[in-house]
Enzyme design. Structure first.
Site, PDB file in Angstrom:
ATOM      1  N   ILE A 140      23.653 -26.871  78.794  1.00 54.07           N
ATOM      2  CA  ILE A 140      23.056 -27.251  80.072  1.00 54.07           C
ATOM      3  C   ILE A 140      23.263 -28.731  80.379  1.00 54.07           C
ATOM      4  O   ILE A 140      22.952 -29.189  81.481  1.00 54.07           O
ATOM      5  CB  ILE A 140      21.545 -26.903  80.068  1.00 54.07           C
ATOM      6  CG1 ILE A 140      21.001 -26.787  81.505  1.00 54.07           C
ATOM      7  CG2 ILE A 140      20.757 -27.916  79.258  1.00 54.07           C
ATOM      8  CD1 ILE A 140      21.474 -25.578  82.250  1.00 54.07           C
ATOM      9  N   HIS A 194      26.243 -29.856  69.664  1.00 56.96           N
ATOM     10  CA  HIS A 194      27.021 -29.810  70.910  1.00 56.96           C
ATOM     11  C   HIS A 194      28.462 -30.228  70.625  1.00 56.96           C
ATOM     12  O   HIS A 194      28.997 -31.155  71.222  1.00 56.96           O
ATOM     13  CB  HIS A 194      26.381 -30.697  71.980  1.00 56.96           C
ATOM     14  CG  HIS A 194      25.158 -30.086  72.593  1.00 56.96           C
ATOM     15  ND1 HIS A 194      25.217 -29.137  73.591  1.00 56.96           N
ATOM     16  CD2 HIS A 194      23.837 -30.265  72.316  1.00 56.96           C
ATOM     17  CE1 HIS A 194      23.990 -28.768  73.917  1.00 56.96           C
ATOM     18  NE2 HIS A 194      23.131 -29.434  73.153  1.00 56.96           N
ATOM     19  N   ASN A 217      23.796 -22.700  68.074  1.00 53.22           N
ATOM     20  CA  ASN A 217      23.970 -22.935  69.505  1.00 53.22           C
ATOM     21  C   ASN A 217      24.771 -24.209  69.758  1.00 53.22           C
ATOM     22  O   ASN A 217      24.512 -25.253  69.153  1.00 53.22           O
ATOM     23  CB  ASN A 217      22.610 -23.035  70.203  1.00 53.22           C
ATOM     24  CG  ASN A 217      21.818 -21.751  70.061  1.00 53.22           C
ATOM     25  OD1 ASN A 217      20.799 -21.703  69.384  1.00 53.22           O
ATOM     26  ND2 ASN A 217      22.300 -20.689  70.676  1.00 53.22           N
ATOM     27  N   ARG A 225      39.195 -17.891  59.030  1.00 51.26           N
ATOM     28  CA  ARG A 225      40.291 -18.864  58.944  1.00 51.26           C
ATOM     29  C   ARG A 225      39.876 -20.259  59.386  1.00 51.26           C
ATOM     30  O   ARG A 225      40.535 -21.228  59.030  1.00 51.26           O
ATOM     31  CB  ARG A 225      41.488 -18.380  59.772  1.00 51.26           C
ATOM     32  CG  ARG A 225      42.117 -17.110  59.212  1.00 51.26           C
ATOM     33  CD  ARG A 225      43.303 -16.656  60.054  1.00 51.26           C
ATOM     34  NE  ARG A 225      43.909 -15.444  59.489  1.00 51.26           N
ATOM     35  CZ  ARG A 225      43.491 -14.215  59.734  1.00 51.26           C
ATOM     36  NH1 ARG A 225      42.454 -14.031  60.539  1.00 51.26           N
ATOM     37  NH2 ARG A 225      44.080 -13.175  59.188  1.00 51.26           N
ATOM     38  N   ASP A 271      12.963 -26.650  71.158  1.00 51.22           N
ATOM     39  CA  ASP A 271      13.887 -27.060  72.223  1.00 51.22           C
ATOM     40  C   ASP A 271      13.261 -26.745  73.578  1.00 51.22           C
ATOM     41  O   ASP A 271      13.944 -26.393  74.540  1.00 51.22           O
ATOM     42  CB  ASP A 271      15.247 -26.363  72.076  1.00 51.22           C
ATOM     43  CG  ASP A 271      16.343 -27.016  72.930  1.00 51.22           C
ATOM     44  OD1 ASP A 271      16.189 -28.196  73.290  1.00 51.22           O
ATOM     45  OD2 ASP A 271      17.336 -26.342  73.246  1.00 51.22           O
TER      46      ASP A 271
END
Length: 380
Positions: A140, A194, A217, A225, A271
């Protein structure tokens, strides 16, 4: 003040037939209930066999109670967040500033730098989430503000140090070694998050990342791999990782698997954003319209925009949906987050000398009351 007739969870395990003596804002001692006759001069509160836990600690809280830290960087916002938190057993938190212009970062630093009594309103320091993050995993966050912090800004953050800034979230591929070194030297916990990094990019900067922001997240997944960021966190096993146990951000089975790997390095975060603890239907988050429906926060594209989770509900979810023992779920909300930001010498446990912060719970993790900095407040 003495708290008696309770089942004490001390941050490690349950202890029975024990009372807690508090003076001012500190725990003086725990003592057998058989010795209470020696303290008839003390105010005594009977907790009717409730669970007495250390107060919950939330290391990633954008807002709640109808307010958002990014919107109004002020003491009033923090007071509202703290008052809302307490209803859900949370007595300490890190107000979290997501990717935003330098002006907001500076304002948040100045606010906390100059707040000598921040812990009295539950604030343990800041969590600065961004702006050194990946566009591919921005979630976001507003792409217009994503950037590599300037040398001057890193110097400014480092000058505030660990008293003001407990966590800063960065993507490894967007973090410069000189900046990481300076932040680490200032005692600030650098958190990986992030990020679109490969395992090798994480490995090259492994000495700097001590935390991970909302595990699973906004990070590269574990693969056969390419182990990705999740694989890096699992492999190191010494990185403290926050996880959002709301049923939207991660499948509960994924949380259970992560706990099997990380054990005491996995802690609960919310969060949360402004709708937490309210019936708000929508809000603006750094220029983006976010909707709140059935406990889920999302933008017009369906991208998750924080959560409406509260801490006691997260603990309940860990027990009821993830299958963790009650003691471990409570540790993930108390002693583990305290260790994750190195405040376990004062918070996260019920021990002599520790801050008198408690959550008073029934067996369904409903909050019956709290003690915050030695002050008792009854809810039900």
């Amino acid at each position: 003040m003495i708290l008696k007739n309770c089942r004490i969870f001390d941050g490690n395990s349950f202890i029975n037939d024990t009372a807690v003596l508090i003076e001012d804002d500190k725990i003086i001692k725990t003592l057998p209930e058989s010795e209470l006759s020696d303290y008839t001069d003390k105010e005594t509160i009977d907790l009717n066999n409730s669970v007495l836990s250390p107060g919950f600690i939330d290391l990633q809280l954008n807002g709640c109670g109808g307010v958002l830290f990014n919107d109004d960087i002020s003491r009033k916002t923090l007071e509202i967040m703290n008052e809302t938190n307490q209803k859900y057993g949370c007595t300490s938190f890190l107000p979290t500033l997501i990717t935003s212009p330098d002006e907001k970062i500076l304002k948040s630093l100045d606010l906390i730098d100059n707040m000598n009594d921040m812990e009295q309103i539950g604030v343990l320091g800041l969590h600065i989430e961004g702006p050194n993050i990946s566009l591919e995993k921005k979630g976001i966050h507003n792409a217009d503000y994503i950037r590599i912090l300037s040398d001057d800004m890193v110097d400014r953050i480092a000058s505030s140090g660990n008293k003001t800034v407990k966590i800063i979230t960065m993507a490894p591929e967007k973090a410069q070694p000189a900046h990481l070194e300076k932040l680490k030297g200032a005692g600030i916990h650098v958190s990986i998050g992030h990020t679109f990094a490969k395992y090798s990019e994480c490995e090259s900067k492994k000495d700097y990342f001590k935390n991970a922001t909302h595990l699973f997240n906004a990070m590269t997944e574990f693969g056969s791999r390419e182990p990705g960021v999740v694989g890096f966190i699992f492999d190191k096993k010494d990185i403290y990782a926050g996880v959002i146990a709301d049923g939207f951000h991660s499948d509960f089975a994924s949380i259970r698997i992560a706990h099997g790997v990380l054990q005491d390095k996995l802690y609960l975060v919310t969060d949360a954003v402004s709708p937490a603890g309210t019936d708000m239907k929508e809000f603006i988050f750094e220029g983006k319209r976010v909707f709140h429906e059935n406990g889920k926060c999302f933008d017009e594209n369906g991208t998750l925009g924080g959560s409406a989770l509260v801490m006691n509900a997260g603990v309940r979810n860990l027990v009821h949906h993830t299958g963790l023992p009650k003691e471990e779920a409570l540790r993930m909300a108390t002693s583990y987050p305290a260790k994750a930001i190195s405040v376990e010498d004062r918070y996260g446990f019920i021990k002599p000398g520790y801050v008198a912060d408690f959550a008073i719970l029934n067996d369904n993790f409903d909050v019956l009351g709290i003690v915050a900095k030695g002050k008792y407040k009854k809810f039900n």
